[in-house]
Design an enzyme around this catalytic site. Structure first.
Site, PDB file in Angstrom:
ATOM      1  N   CYS B 155       0.860  -1.165  -0.274  1.00  0.00           N
ATOM      2  CA  CYS B 155       0.037  -0.049  -0.096  1.00  0.00           C
ATOM      3  C   CYS B 155       0.651   1.285   0.063  1.00  0.00           C
ATOM      4  CB  CYS B 155      -1.142  -0.127   1.246  1.00  0.00           C
ATOM      5  SG  CYS B 155      -0.188  -0.493   2.692  1.00  0.00           S
ATOM      6  N   HIS B 284      -2.910   6.473   4.068  1.00  0.00           N
ATOM      7  CA  HIS B 284      -1.446   6.636   4.598  1.00  0.00           C
ATOM      8  C   HIS B 284      -0.720   7.856   4.159  1.00  0.00           C
ATOM      9  CE1 HIS B 284      -1.887   2.522   5.449  1.00  0.00           C
ATOM     10  NE2 HIS B 284      -1.099   1.872   4.704  1.00  0.00           N
TER      11      HIS B 284
END
Lengths: 379, 379
Positions: B155, B284
């Site tokens: 990710c 994130h």
């Protein structure tokens, strides 16, 4: 000045410090998070004989704060008489420092200033006692000190500087790159309350919605009006600390760059910084990449760091501290010591410290310890 | 295999894809945060004709999940028949991928694997469609594809790679240094619930105590037994994501290093990474420092980034996105574009993306779009 004990005459009069010379201290900005922490630390100093003179802006004047079992009333800084103060700790912002420092130094006081006002003034020492205590004059008998300003560095800078100083001394520094993750306490009392209120408003409902597949947050990170932070801080991360500067940085980032160079006496050291605010109550973290003048093993780096005062080093390959566990602790914690995967002369480390203690109040009081002729206490 | 529509024969039988060829899809790990997001995205794809076959471990078998108004029941992966599946999306961890990928590929299916199992296998493409879509075979009529694995990157790596690819193409890359601030959703459903529970337990009381001068946290960051995270995650920051590796890194950091090199086709690129977990629900963030092959202004970098698909660039000197505002958004957001203060050939940037969408499910479904002969949809 009344009500704060016998005056100490600087630059004449009775020899100072004596074994038990009365030392009048003052705190400007006494009601803030840092000011209150300074007061608590002074209460534990044996060289502090008299209750400190507490000063604040007019709105906070009248606030009572505890000191050795008594309640000290905070006075309006604009109206207070400061004759006789030997050491004044300032933590009321740069504007207040600029306004009040001359008042104190003209009367022979030493000002330990926690604002950014004087930090980069070439005539003002910028001090982390474990690194450059020698820059602090001792108020020795007959020295006739005329007073002056000593600057307390930026909170993030102090902890990074202290983690770098042993590496600089042992191996030499070539480059430093820092990403900070900073606690809300560094932005003051309102910021702490803001994180609490936003967390309470967000918390359980948001988790349930996310688990049900609702990825978009209802408020899209927009905080209520009059918030301290530009975006919602609860459950978020903001790369914005301090004022916007023309070079694209925010002020905190530029402070780290310039103050690190000054503290480490390395004016040409390449330093970069990205400073972020995270939803942590207290204690700042920093991910640091440092290029050294030669290849260094993590074990050798850990040995150099462990031998330095003020540091707590976790030498295990994956050991680290977190903000929640170092809050309340006066040391700078270094962990995650490892080689940059691409070059043997670069190290990565994780540095955590209580920004109210070592990052602000403790470092200032340690400077005061030096001024008073005492060894800086580690807490 | 029963109950999931007509089978598509790979490597023979009817030509595939036809204009409206039935395409059987499957999701392994369908009940997880990523699996559910994959299912939601597939529901919006016009090339997905049949309800996907949903597979999970035995504990999750029987779970019903919504798809286009119907409820699909998740089956036990160990017992399911997979004949006829054309594209399978895996998000059930490396062990499950290792176990089940051969079952699918032997029957002619393409596996888009979101685990780390095959990412660094030289025979397996590691794909971010906006960067290297050409590595994905199209299931064209008469091509007789025999099936295979395509790996979906980590990710954090996806969002950093997508921010770097335009800079690589326009200016060349010399070095990349990354510090991530990663959301709990990347650690799964239990992690989201853990942050909610810890936040509820901590919140108001802790703020009040801190404001009263109580710096030390009562639990010192120690989480309850059986917690997902090694330390308390609420109001804390942990530089630990993934397993401990012998070189002192945690696995997430090494994934970023090796996967970035593979995606960018730059096997010698110097990359370093420190990966941290922060109390953010979803999306994130990464602070990235990149050294380029030549001096580049932030404006020129912004122009190169803005012209690239999949990116949302804030070109203003201090503009940035935060996790709370990009959660639910399929783009990678780049902001805080500025020069390293020490050298003209280095840039600092702030990169934020939804780790469940572009960091996982969306990127995988975009790969599936390519396999199915459709242009990858941006959401």
């Amino acid at each position: 000045m009344t009500g704060h004990g016998a005056a100490v005459t600087m630059g004449g009069g009775p020899a100072f410090p004596r074994a038990r010379a009365p030392m009048q201290t003052a705190i400007l900005g006494a009601t803030g998070l840092v000011g209150r922490t300074m007061l608590r630390l002074l209460a534990g100093r044996s060289w502090v004989d008299e209750p400190p003179l507490l000063l604040a802006g007019r709105r906070s004047a009248g606030t009572a704060l505890p000191f050795r079992g008594a309640a000290l009333v905070c006075r309006d800084a604009a109206a207070a008489e400061v004759e006789g103060v030997g050491i004044a700790l300032f933590s009321a912002g740069a504007a207040a420092s600029r306004q009040y420092a001359p008042t104190f130094t003209a009367r022979g006081a030493w000002v330990v200033d926690n604002s950014s006002c004087f930090r980069l003034d070439p005539a003002v020492p910028l001090v982390v006692p474990e690194i450059n205590a020698a820059l602090v004059p001792r108020l020795l008998p007959g020295q006739g000190a005329a007073g002056g300003v000593i600057a307390n560095p930026n909170c993030s800078t102090i902890q990074v500087a202290l983690a770098l100083a042993p590496l600089q001394a042992a191996f030499g520094l070539r480059e430093v790159h820092v990403t900070t993750l900073q606690a809300v306490s560094g932005a003051g009392r309102r910021a702490v309350a803001e994180l609490a209120a936003q967390s309470a408003a967000q918390r359980g409902d948001r988790a349930a919605a996310l688990l049900a597949g609702d990825l978009a947050e209802p408020d899209r990170g927009v905080p209520p009006a009059d918030s301290v932070f530009a975006r919602r801080i609860a459950f978020n991360a903001l790369p914005q600390i301090g004022d916007a500067l023309p070079d694209g940085s925010f002020a905190e980032e530029t402070k780290v760059v310039h103050e690190l160079r000054k503290i480490l006496d390395a004016p040409q050291l390449p330093v970069s910084c990205t400073a972020t605010r995270v939803p942590v109550w207290n204690a700042h973290s920093a991910a640091v990449r440092v290029v050294l003048a030669r290849s260094v093993s993590p074990a050798d780096a850990a040995a150099a760091l462990s031998a330095w005062p003020g540091l707590a080093v976790d030498p295990s390959p994956h050991g680290f501290a977190t903000p929640a566990e170092v809050s309340g602790d006066g040391l700078v914690h270094v962990g995650r010591l490892r080689r940059d995967p691409c070059r043997d002369d670069a190290l990565l480390l994780w540095v955590v410290a209580d920004n109210l203690l070592k990052g602000a109040a403790l470092n200032a009081v340690q400077i005061a310890d030096l001024l008073a002729g005492a060894a800086p206490a580690p807490r």
